[in-house]
Design an enzyme around this catalytic site. Structure first.
Site, mmCIF file in Angstrom:
data_model
loop_
_atom_site.group_PDB
_atom_site.id
_atom_site.type_symbol
_atom_site.label_atom_id
_atom_site.label_comp_id
_atom_site.label_asym_id
_atom_site.label_seq_id
_atom_site.Cartn_x
_atom_site.Cartn_y
_atom_site.Cartn_z
ATOM 1 N N ASP A 1 0.869 -1.168 0.000
ATOM 2 C CA ASP A 1 0.000 0.000 0.000
ATOM 3 C C ASP A 1 0.910 1.223 0.000
ATOM 4 O O ASP A 1 2.096 1.157 0.342
ATOM 5 C CB ASP A 1 -0.926 -0.004 1.218
ATOM 6 C CG ASP A 1 -2.231 0.722 0.943
ATOM 7 O OD1 ASP A 1 -2.247 1.589 0.048
ATOM 8 O OD2 ASP A 1 -3.235 0.441 1.617
ATOM 9 N N GLU B 1 -16.938 10.561 4.477
ATOM 10 C CA GLU B 1 -16.538 9.186 4.807
ATOM 11 C C GLU B 1 -15.676 8.659 3.673
ATOM 12 O O GLU B 1 -16.023 8.776 2.499
ATOM 13 C CB GLU B 1 -17.740 8.276 5.056
ATOM 14 C CG GLU B 1 -18.660 8.045 3.881
ATOM 15 C CD GLU B 1 -19.629 6.885 4.087
ATOM 16 O OE1 GLU B 1 -19.459 6.101 5.032
ATOM 17 O OE2 GLU B 1 -20.558 6.767 3.274
#
Length: 865
Positions: free
Chosen positions: A262, A610
């Site tokens: 990542d 979000e």
């Protein structure tokens, strides 16, 4: 000697090659090994970073591995935008998602070949996609849960496997694209502490909940790439975990592809405020590679691996192992072959954002929507209504269509627009009603009437054919507003690349005094100046980014504004936006409702609050995650005020995670969950509300009543989490979803006794006893009654089928449940099949406490001998 271009589109005979690796008649393995043998150490290391540079002497072009296609090709210019992944899960239709993977990879291939024909090889322009996210949505507070297929490992695996297969294609020699299963493993928030957290689970939870979807991706879908997660697992960073990357992934499952970190996750290995498991970047790089992380999204490997080799922290041969995996992928994608031989290179660009793909996006949107409540059959609504009110912060929100990790659509069919098109002869009274949250106003483009320059309204705009505002502008004009998405056409004709820049200048002269929020949302790179002072600047190399400030403004009092925008990406856009704070939005909404026959309230959340590791900290939201799972107070106030009017009211939710809408569920007659439904979401909502489509979606997550029902967010034990272990009463259970049709189950056939390891064969008749044709998701759950193993799930989904049943038709649905599906997982993480009683339920929902005889959920016992 044949000339080999950097684009490696050979114009000469295959036999006329300078290097052995260019000979297409050799095996991929031979070609890869030969290429790597020709590289210097420095060149090898350079190819292990996501933005790998060209090796011109070998004819190896630059390649950027970073690309996304979570629900359509992202950040690469125009593309079809499908419903967000959580909506894909809510379809419970793996075949449909396979079709989606096929058309997304069609667009990806078409775009890639157009890019390389123009010499473009930047982020978002390659064939290696960091999709899908098959983490388990174990807690509704996680802001990235919207990217997943829900809370159940089996449902997640079925959707994930089919999407991967659609993406990677079925050619024996060439991959269509590379899919990436992420984030491996045990990863689902919190966002703000993901770089520091260490998650510990039992082996049972690891193998029962967190690994099955990844195992299916590797073994069934043959996914060619896996992304390791930010967090630590059992003390080891996931990108430096021998357990995860070597023992489980490669040894147990036989994974032969490559692992990518990542982004900037390996920096966490040594940084003091992060994992800090080593002291230096060289040690971090060496640990990651030796553990099995082949590709670095970040800047640790290059140049630090060179120092690591010199210090003998790692052997160069270990770098070769990683390089073999990476170049195998590039060769399998056909990047070093004559493009005439690569089947996928023949896909025309005309497939991108085509009518066929649009229809599929709209179909998936329809199948994703879940009818949560429909008391007194208030839905479907009549098209003969003379007036309706469409109210709410998501009624006309473009962002609420998209979710995060989205592409750039050519259409934005909001609920308001979809209803207007559906009902051209009906008066539609629209009002915003409220913001998403009190502290998060709805920003709209600053109108031309308040933007001024020396020639009149709007801003002076100077356009440059480079990304640095250098030299003289190509042209200068007045732009009425700054509200641009330059897709597919660029603002400057005949640009040879995506590089251009714009300077806007002038004044803002507000007509009304008050407190305002002023923001700039842009891709790539931008600066905003107020009265010649720099207010903010930012890079947005991932998704268009919003920065803003609040200011008290006086009526008719001008202040200078200047924007400097630089683009290097494929989806350029810039938006100068504002909102007047503390406005009375409620009164206009009530007036709109009073003069309407029916009220449609479009509520929920927004990907602006979000999502992934965000700066937003307001009531209920915490840096991408949610600190509360209730509907924001300002929206709940709106619902209550509207309900008091006594009008027939329908609530449409648009959100990426479950909402505790307790009051709304008790007091509003009809509720439709629409998720973030893609560019045609408004059409799908209108079709369902007015009966042109029968809703068929089912919840892929549990809707809880309170955050108090949940364990601590950082606790990764599965106890009291998801439908499998939650002991409380949910607001809406996993698997729930209503239809306009009435489905009746009968004639369940199943052996009452079977031998261990034998398949359980089931058949059941499902009748559509109504006037509506519709699709039913037939769900099969297993509950083990013997207690020889600890911590058994309450029930587990073991199979499902989505079937179309026309009005008054009966269909027989069959299942074959192998022992690997109904086996239990022991505390040691092993599959165990024991003698004893298991309960099997078949129906359109779980056999939970709320099931009544009218639900037609059939339950039977089977003796495993």
């Amino acid at each position: 000697m044949c000339f080999i271009s950097l684009f490696l589109v050979f114009s000469c005979s295959k036999k006329e090659t300078e290097f052995k690796f260019q000979n297409q008649s050799l095996s991929t393995e031979e070609r890869v090994v030969d290429l790597i043998s020709l590289m210097t150490l420095k060149e090898k290391i350079s190819q292990m970073r996501y933005d790998a540079p060209a090796i011109e002497r070998l004819g190896v072009p630059e390649y950027n591995w970073w690309n996304e296609c979570l629900h359509g090709v992202a950040r690469a210019g125009e593309a079809t935008v499908f419903p967000q992944a959580i909506g894909m899960g809510a379809t419970w239709n793996p075949d449909l998602i396979f079709n989606m993977g096929t058309v997304v990879s069609d667009e990806a291939r078409a775009k890639y070949h157009q890019f390389i024909s123009k010499g473009q090889r930047r982020m978002g322009q390659g064939l290696t996609f960091w999709t899908p996210n098959i983490n388990i949505f174990r807690d509704p507070r996680w802001g990235r849960g919207q990217e997943t297929y829900g809370e159940d490992p089996y449902l997640t695996s079925r959707i994930g496997v089919n999407y991967i297969k659609g993406l990677q294609g079925d050619n024996e020699k060439y991959l269509k694209v590379v899919a990436t299963a992420k984030h491996f493993a045990v990863h689902s928030g919190p966002e703000k502490s993901r770089h520091q957290d260490n998650y510990v689970t039992t082996k049972k939870d690891l193998y029962e909940t967190y690994l099955p979807a990844f195992e299916a991706a590797v073994k069934e879908a043959k996914v060619h790439s896996v992304m390791c997660a930010y967090n630590r697992y059992n003390g080891k960073p996931c990108c430096g975990s021998d357990l995860l990357l070597q023992k489980i992934l490669r040894e147990e499952w036989g994974f032969s592809g490559y692992v990518v970190s990542d982004c900037w996750a390996i920096n966490d290995f040594w940084e003091e405020d992060k994992h800090a498991v080593v002291e230096t970047p060289e040690e971090a790089g060496a640990l990651a590679v030796m553990s099995g992380t082949d590709l670095n999204c970040g800047s640790v490997y290059d140049p630090n691996l060179n120092e690591a080799v010199l210090k003998e922290l790692i052997d160069e041969k270990q770098l070769d192992v990683a390089l073999v995996r990476l170049f195998t992928a590039r060769f399998k994608l056909g990047m070093f072959d004559d493009q005439k031989d690569v089947e996928w290179s023949k896909i025309p660009y005309s497939v991108v954002a085509s009518e066929k793909h649009y229809k599929l996006s709209e179909q998936i949107a329809k199948e994703s929507m879940v009818l949560l409540k429909n008391d007194n059959n208030i839905l479907p609504l009549s098209k003969s209504l003379k007036s309706i009110a469409v109210i709410g912060p998501n009624a006309d929100s473009k962002q609420a269509l998209l979710g995060n990790y989205h592409g750039t659509p050519n259409n934005f069919i909001t609920p308001l627009k979809g209803l207007q098109e559906k009902l051209p002869n009906t008066t539609i009274n629209y009002a915003l009603g409220s913001y998403i949250a009190k502290e998060w106003p709805t920003l709209k483009a600053i109108p031309k009437e308040v933007l001024k320059n020396e020639k009149g309204t709007g801003l002076k705009a100077e356009y440059y054919n480079n990304s640095n505002l250098e030299g003289e502008p190509v042209f200068t004009k007045s732009d009425a507003t700054v509200n641009f998405i330059w897709t597919p056409v660029r603002p400057i004709k005949n640009l040879k690349s995506d590089d251009f820049s714009v300077r806007w200048s002038g004044e803002i002269v507000p007509e009304e005094a008050g407190e305002y929020r002023i923001g700039l949302k842009a891709s790539s790179y931008a600066k905003l100046y107020i009265n010649d002072s720099l207010k903010f600047e930012y890079s947005a190399d991932y998704e268009p980014k919003l920065e803003y400030f609040d200011a008290k403004l006086k009526a008719k009092e001008a202040f200078k504004i200047r924007i400097e925008y630089s683009n290097t990406l494929s989806d350029p856009q810039a938006h100068l936006v504002w909102a007047k704070l503390n406005e009375d939005l409620l009164s206009p909404a009530l007036e709109a409702a009073k003069k309407s026959e029916v009220v449609i309230l479009c509520l929920g959340l927004s990907p602006e609050v979000e999502g992934e590791e965000m700066p937003v900290v307001i009531e209920g939201f915490d840096k991408g995650d949610r600190s509360k799972i209730t509907l924001p107070k300002i929206q709940l106030e709106l619902v209550k005020k509207i309900q008091k009017l006594g009008k027939p009211t329908v609530v449409v939710l648009m959100n990426g995670s479950a909402l505790a809408i307790n009051w709304t569920a008790e007091n509003i007659h009809a509720i439709l969950e629409a998720w973030y439904p893609g560019e045609f979401g408004g059409n799908a909502i209108a079709d369902i509300l007015f009966g042109d489509y029968n809703p068929s979606g089912k919840l892929p997550v549990t809707f809880y009543k309170s955050v108090k029902d949940l364990p601590d967010f950082k606790n990764y034990d599965m106890e009291n989490r998801t439908y499998k272990y939650f002991k409380g009463e949910p607001l809406f259970p996993f698997g729930h979803g209503l239809s306009y049709a009435k489905f009746e189950y009968s004639n369940l056939k199943i052996s009452d006794k079977i031998a261990k390891n034998e398949d359980i064969v089931i058949s059941v008749d499902v009748k559509n006893n109504s006037k509506y044709s519709g699709k039913e998701v037939v769900q099969c759950y297993v509950t083990h009654k013997n207690d020889t193993l600890k911590n058994n799930p309450i029930r587990s989904l073991v199979d499902f089928k989505k079937v179309l049943i026309t009005a008054n038709e009966t269909k027989t649905v069959t299942f074959k449940i192998p022992s690997t599906k109904y086996a239990r997982i022991s505390e040691e993480g092993k599959k165990v099949i024991e003698s004893g009683i298991i309960n099997i339920s078949i129906g359109g929902k779980q056999p939970d406490k709320s099931v009544t005889p009218e639900d037609n959920v059939l339950i039977t016992k089977v003796q495993i001998q």
